[in-house]
Design a protein around this motif. Structure first.
Motif, PDB file in Angstrom:
ATOM      1  N   HIS A  23       0.827  -1.205   0.000  1.00 21.89           N
ATOM      2  CA  HIS A  23       0.000   0.000   0.000  1.00 21.89           C
ATOM      3  C   HIS A  23       0.861   1.254   0.000  1.00 21.89           C
ATOM      4  N   MET A  24       1.700   1.397  -0.996  1.00 22.49           N
ATOM      5  CA  MET A  24       2.488   2.621  -1.127  1.00 22.49           C
ATOM      6  C   MET A  24       1.591   3.780  -1.552  1.00 22.49           C
ATOM      7  N   LYS A  34      10.350  16.407   4.618  1.00 17.75           N
ATOM      8  CA  LYS A  34      11.449  15.580   5.093  1.00 17.75           C
ATOM      9  C   LYS A  34      10.939  14.167   5.371  1.00 17.75           C
ATOM     10  N   GLY A  35      11.676  13.182   4.913  1.00 20.85           N
ATOM     11  CA  GLY A  35      11.274  11.782   5.110  1.00 20.85           C
ATOM     12  C   GLY A  35      10.653  11.165   3.887  1.00 20.85           C
ATOM     13  N   ALA A  36      10.041  11.980   3.036  1.00 19.33           N
ATOM     14  CA  ALA A  36       9.502  11.455   1.780  1.00 19.33           C
ATOM     15  C   ALA A  36      10.649  11.240   0.798  1.00 19.33           C
ATOM     16  N   ILE A  50       3.210  19.074  -3.925  1.00 17.13           N
ATOM     17  CA  ILE A  50       4.327  18.326  -3.334  1.00 17.13           C
ATOM     18  C   ILE A  50       4.552  18.771  -1.897  1.00 17.13           C
ATOM     19  N   LYS A  51       4.470  20.061  -1.640  1.00 19.74           N
ATOM     20  CA  LYS A  51       4.688  20.598  -0.291  1.00 19.74           C
ATOM     21  C   LYS A  51       3.689  20.050   0.719  1.00 19.74           C
ATOM     22  N   ARG A  52       2.472  19.753   0.271  1.00 22.71           N
ATOM     23  CA  ARG A  52       1.420  19.301   1.188  1.00 22.71           C
ATOM     24  C   ARG A  52       1.725  17.943   1.806  1.00 22.71           C
ATOM     25  N   GLY A  53       2.527  17.133   1.138  1.00 20.58           N
ATOM     26  CA  GLY A  53       2.860  15.814   1.665  1.00 20.58           C
ATOM     27  C   GLY A  53       1.704  14.845   1.536  1.00 20.58           C
ATOM     28  N   GLY A  54       1.690  13.847   2.430  1.00 27.51           N
ATOM     29  CA  GLY A  54       0.653  12.831   2.386  1.00 27.51           C
ATOM     30  C   GLY A  54       0.978  11.666   1.476  1.00 27.51           C
ATOM     31  N   TYR A  55       2.244  11.500   1.134  1.00 29.48           N
ATOM     32  CA  TYR A  55       2.663  10.409   0.254  1.00 29.48           C
ATOM     33  C   TYR A  55       3.976   9.844   0.767  1.00 29.48           C
ATOM     34  N   ASP A  56       4.306   8.646   0.313  1.00 27.43           N
ATOM     35  CA  ASP A  56       5.570   8.008   0.697  1.00 27.43           C
ATOM     36  C   ASP A  56       6.695   8.363  -0.262  1.00 27.43           C
TER      37      ASP A  56
END
Length: 404
Positions: free
Chosen positions: A21-22, A130-132, A104-110
């Motif tokens: 579930h990526m 950070k982390g993505a 992209i800035k909003r995040g919510g993805y791996d």
């Protein structure tokens, strides 16, 4: 030629993914419905991710707006977000860069994957949380050709391409040739995975080429881009060929911007044998397959390519490819007897005309080369390629790629 990608053959994949579930965010300006482009990268995106969605992954594709485009749409389990402006091609490109960076800035993805284009660079690593993780998907390296194509306006893309690529450390390259260029041009240690394109099964199907008869025409099929696709050279080579071979036409099928279509029409009107050149415009996939099955050969005198999907479609349809001996073309249509390419030095219109003549004069030669092309094209399937690409994403997410 790098042979590692030939392991992606026509069989079920044995790859086992540990993360079912990526959450995948893919940034690509192009889209299947984009009237200004609609190229192979858009086809690849849908084919790879529709299969990824079936495997349980959550995919959002961010692309540019165009006239009549819906802001949000779901296609075969893939969510599309279209951002930017639709008033013109240039404004669409510029608006896409701004809108994609915001998402992209909003995040919510791996992981975020960017189809890097020097004509609308988003530079995903600058905006991701950070982390993505981030991967560059490279369909083509076109920056060095931009000044030749656009004059002074092309210097911006030329200057920006390499710095943007240097922001990434992990890459998906569409061909061994592009992978080699990346390793040569991008500074530092990078991790490149070659995952080429496949072909629609329609091109493998047998069928009549009606209302056109086999052996009646040479075909150019794909996005209308006079400079990249070498359509100016094609018209010149066809004139040389037509002097020696009567009753064979040149059919040019594909869509493009208004400016590109005007330039193509002007080239055709200036040809000595203009009465034997027919410009068909954009065609549906089924018609494209019929045209390919009926052609003497596919003409591909390109100045640069990565992995031209049309060349692989020609192989599936049993049509030889007469084109430039350059990276990309020779990857997707290896020279006979390995594959179905009849390749000549890039820019040599006399040699291209002679290739047309050889193929038009020998049905046996076309049949032999066509059979080898079908064998070659059958090595690549979207199911196996989707598994290859997803496996690479997982490696990068788990930290097995090169550190960012």
């Amino acid at each position: 030629m790098d042979q590692s990608y030939l392991s992606i053959v026509h069989r079920p994949s044995s790859i086992v993914l540990h993360n079912p579930h990526m959450r995948i965010l893919h940034i690509i300006y192009d889209d299947m419905g984009n009237p200004w482009l609609g190229g192979g990268g858009a086809t690849r995106t849908l084919e790879i991710y529709s299969r990824s969605a079936e495997r349980g992954h959550n995919i959002v594709v961010v692309c540019g707006k165009y006239p009549g485009a819906r802001a949000r749409e779901q296609r075969r389990g893939v969510f599309y977000r279209r951002v930017g402006l639709s008033q013109s091609y240039v404004l669409s490109r510029l608006g896409f860069m701004v809108g994609a960076a915001r998402l992209i800035k909003r995040g919510g993805y791996d992981i975020v994957i960017e189809d890097v284009s020097p004509f609308s660079p988003v530079a995903s690593p600058l905006w991701k949380p950070k982390g993505a993780r981030a991967i560059a998907s490279v369909q083509n390296l076109s920056g060095t050709h931009a000044p030749g194509k656009y004059g002074l306006a092309g210097w911006g893309p030329r200057l920006v391409e390499r710095p943007v690529l240097s922001l990434f450390t992990n890459f998906v390259a569409v061909s061994p040739g592009i992978a080699g260029q990346l390793r040569h041009n991008v500074d530092g240690k990078i991790n490149v995975r070659v995952v080429p394109n496949s072909v629609d099964p329609l091109f493998f199907e047998s069928g009549q080429a009606e209302p056109l008869q086999r052996g009646d025409y040479i075909l150019s099929l794909g996005r209308i881009d006079v400079y990249q696709k070498g359509l100016d050279r094609l018209v010149e080579a066809f004139d040389l060929f037509a002097e020696q071979m009567a009753d064979v036409r040149l059919l040019v099928a594909g869509g493009g911007t208004e400016g590109q279509m005007e330039r193509l029409n002007s080239l055709a009107e200036g040809a000595h044998y203009k009465d034997r050149i027919r410009i068909l415009g954009a065609v549906e996939k089924a018609q494209a397959a019929r045209l390919m099955r009926g052609a003497l050969c596919l003409a591909m005198p390109s100045r640069y390519e990565a992995w031209p999907l049309t060349a692989l479609e020609a192989g599936a349809a049993g049509a030889p490819v007469a084109g430039s001996d350059i990276i990309g073309v020779r990857d997707a249509a290896p020279p006979y007897p390995q594959g179905h390419g009849v390749l000549v030095p890039e820019g040599d219109t006399h040699a291209l005309a002679q290739a047309f003549l050889k193929l038009a004069s020998s049905k046996q030669m076309r049949t032999e080369i066509g059979a080898r092309g079908r064998e070659w094209a059958a090595k690549f399937t979207w199911d196996a390629l989707a598994d290859q690409q997803l496996a690479f994403y997982e490696e990068v997410i788990r930290g097995n790629g090169v550190r960012e």
